[in-house]
Design a protein around this motif. Structure first.
Motif, mmCIF file in Angstrom:
data_model
loop_
_atom_site.group_PDB
_atom_site.id
_atom_site.type_symbol
_atom_site.label_atom_id
_atom_site.label_comp_id
_atom_site.label_asym_id
_atom_site.label_seq_id
_atom_site.Cartn_x
_atom_site.Cartn_y
_atom_site.Cartn_z
ATOM 1 N N SER A 9 -28.928 50.911 4.215
ATOM 2 C CA SER A 9 -29.275 52.156 3.898
ATOM 3 C C SER A 9 -29.522 52.960 5.008
ATOM 4 O O SER A 9 -30.093 52.255 6.017
ATOM 5 C CB SER A 9 -29.912 52.404 2.737
ATOM 6 N N ASP A 10 -29.651 54.399 5.009
ATOM 7 C CA ASP A 10 -30.276 55.071 5.916
ATOM 8 C C ASP A 10 -30.022 54.793 7.348
ATOM 9 O O ASP A 10 -30.823 54.955 8.292
ATOM 10 C CB ASP A 10 -31.905 54.941 5.613
ATOM 11 N N ILE A 11 -28.406 54.606 7.619
ATOM 12 C CA ILE A 11 -28.004 54.418 9.136
ATOM 13 C C ILE A 11 -28.171 55.896 9.607
ATOM 14 O O ILE A 11 -28.535 56.023 10.746
ATOM 15 C CB ILE A 11 -26.738 53.749 9.062
ATOM 16 N N GLY A 46 -26.698 54.406 0.517
ATOM 17 C CA GLY A 46 -26.978 55.921 0.665
ATOM 18 C C GLY A 46 -27.416 56.166 2.122
ATOM 19 O O GLY A 46 -28.024 55.409 2.716
ATOM 20 N N ASP A 47 -27.082 57.445 2.340
ATOM 21 C CA ASP A 47 -27.400 58.069 3.740
ATOM 22 C C ASP A 47 -26.633 57.302 4.895
ATOM 23 O O ASP A 47 -27.457 57.045 6.001
ATOM 24 C CB ASP A 47 -28.854 58.266 3.899
ATOM 25 N N LEU A 48 -25.620 56.645 4.543
ATOM 26 C CA LEU A 48 -24.796 55.977 5.776
ATOM 27 C C LEU A 48 -24.587 57.066 6.868
ATOM 28 O O LEU A 48 -24.634 56.692 7.877
ATOM 29 C CB LEU A 48 -23.620 55.507 4.967
ATOM 30 N N GLY A 85 -25.975 58.890 -0.964
ATOM 31 C CA GLY A 85 -27.567 59.345 -0.839
ATOM 32 C C GLY A 85 -27.443 60.743 -0.728
ATOM 33 O O GLY A 85 -26.419 61.448 -1.044
ATOM 34 N N ASN A 86 -28.721 61.378 -0.225
ATOM 35 C CA ASN A 86 -28.715 62.790 -0.423
ATOM 36 C C ASN A 86 -28.283 63.402 0.764
ATOM 37 O O ASN A 86 -28.083 64.720 0.819
ATOM 38 C CB ASN A 86 -30.291 63.184 -0.561
ATOM 39 N N HIS A 87 -27.831 62.599 1.965
ATOM 40 C CA HIS A 87 -26.855 63.299 3.021
ATOM 41 C C HIS A 87 -25.593 62.959 2.799
ATOM 42 O O HIS A 87 -24.658 63.700 3.729
ATOM 43 C CB HIS A 87 -27.475 62.543 4.211
ATOM 44 N N ASP A 88 -25.143 62.133 1.950
ATOM 45 C CA ASP A 88 -23.876 62.099 2.090
ATOM 46 C C ASP A 88 -22.898 61.728 0.537
ATOM 47 O O ASP A 88 -22.152 60.872 0.259
ATOM 48 C CB ASP A 88 -23.248 60.747 2.852
ATOM 49 N N THR A 120 -30.399 52.028 -6.016
ATOM 50 C CA THR A 120 -30.389 53.513 -6.372
ATOM 51 C C THR A 120 -30.476 53.757 -4.977
ATOM 52 O O THR A 120 -31.393 53.098 -4.166
ATOM 53 C CB THR A 120 -31.513 54.050 -7.046
ATOM 54 N N HIS A 121 -30.086 54.982 -4.498
ATOM 55 C CA HIS A 121 -30.785 55.518 -3.171
ATOM 56 C C HIS A 121 -31.799 55.856 -3.251
ATOM 57 O O HIS A 121 -32.529 55.742 -2.245
ATOM 58 C CB HIS A 121 -29.731 56.775 -2.689
ATOM 59 N N GLY A 122 -32.358 56.379 -4.240
ATOM 60 C CA GLY A 122 -33.751 56.546 -4.518
ATOM 61 C C GLY A 122 -34.307 58.130 -4.367
ATOM 62 O O GLY A 122 -35.536 58.444 -4.594
ATOM 63 N N GLY A 202 -32.963 52.833 -1.327
ATOM 64 C CA GLY A 202 -33.113 53.528 0.394
ATOM 65 C C GLY A 202 -34.243 54.630 0.263
ATOM 66 O O GLY A 202 -35.145 54.573 -0.385
ATOM 67 N N HIS A 203 -33.831 55.594 1.101
ATOM 68 C CA HIS A 203 -34.461 56.630 1.210
ATOM 69 C C HIS A 203 -35.902 56.985 1.586
ATOM 70 O O HIS A 203 -36.077 57.732 2.475
ATOM 71 C CB HIS A 203 -34.193 57.621 -0.148
ATOM 72 N N TYR A 204 -36.586 55.743 1.446
ATOM 73 C CA TYR A 204 -38.165 56.079 1.920
ATOM 74 C C TYR A 204 -38.325 55.519 3.200
ATOM 75 O O TYR A 204 -39.453 55.587 3.673
ATOM 76 C CB TYR A 204 -38.936 55.591 0.628
HETATM 77 MN MN LIG Z 1 -32.032 59.562 1.718
#
Ligand SMILES: [Mn+2]
Length: 246
Positions: A9-11, A46-48, A85-88, A120-122, A202-204
């Motif tokens: 996650s979070d790449i 998430g946030d790939l 995620g929240n970015h994608d 969950t992306h979180g 992810g996310h954190y």
């Molecule tokens: Mn995020």
């Protein structure tokens, strides 16, 4: 689902391909080479992408090398799953029909070899995140998406470059991270009481694993400082640092 299952996650693949970004991507692609060797499944939690909003008929050019790699993985039998995620969150037909095998816009569960995973992306999970949860509802609404589509992509992506800078690093204070750890563990504990074996979020950007009763909570790390991922080999879940492994 084929094992091993990789969770990444979070790449935050960037819109600008500078030297640092190319280096980060080459690390990711070296992990993909490893995944080609082992076979299995790759789940993006998430946030790939640092920003992804798909306009009909238009594909963001900065991500083309990733799309090529994804295609190669799938041609070699690796399944790709994507949790937004929240970015994608704003993926469209291209991602859903041509890049990923399956796209999840919300939290979901999967079962592999009899083990139950809560994924969950979180974002918006924490009890004190009221403001964000409201924002999340708005920016994921049909109306917002409809309106954003009418912005010219040049303007839409320019706004995105400004907004998404915030997600880069985990530069939170240690006492904030401690609050996050405590709360995430409480959430995971409830899932484990309800029969889940693992929770992955992810996310954190923590890159940490917690043992809670019989369950394991993986809070995946980002790909800025010390890239890492979680891997389920069919029996157990483990967190690995990219540098130790590739
Ligand atoms: Mn995020």
């Amino acid at each position: 689902m084929n094992t091993p299952v990789y969770f990444i996650s979070d790449i935050h693949l960037k819109l600008s391909l500078d030297k640092d970004e190319k280096e980060r991507r080459s690390k990711l692609y070296r992990l993909f080479d490893k995944i080609l060797d082992t076979g299995g499944t790759c789940i993006f939690v998430g946030d790939l992408f640092d920003f992804y909003f798909e306009y009909p008929n238009i594909i963001p050019s900065s991500y083309f090398d990733f799309f090529d790699k994804a295609k190669m993985l799938r041609e070699k039998g690796i399944s790709l799953y994507f949790f937004a995620g929240n970015h994608d969150y704003w993926v469209g037909d291209h991602i859903k029909n041509h890049v990923m095998d399956k796209v999840y816009l919300n939290d979901d569960q999967i079962e592999v070899n009899g083990k139950k995973f809560y994924l969950t992306h979180g974002d918006g999970l924490l009890s004190w995140d009221h403001g964000y949860r409201l924002l999340k509802r708005v920016i994921r609404s049909k109306t917002f998406i409809w309106l954003f589509r009418w912005l010219h992509p040049t303007i839409g992506y320019r706004i995105a470059r400004i907004i998404s800078r915030s997600g880069e690093y985990n530069n939170h204070k240690e006492d904030f991270n401690e609050d996050v750890r405590i709360e995430l563990q409480q959430i995971a504990k409830k899932h484990f009481e309800n029969g889940f074996d693992y929770m992955i979020t992810g996310h954190y950007h923590l890159g940490e694993m917690f043992l809670i009763n019989e369950g394991k909570l993986a809070v995946l790390g980002d790909w800025f400082h010390r890239p890492s991922y979680a891997i389920f080999d069919g029996e157990d879940l483990e967190l690995r640092l990219w540098e130790n492994d590739v």
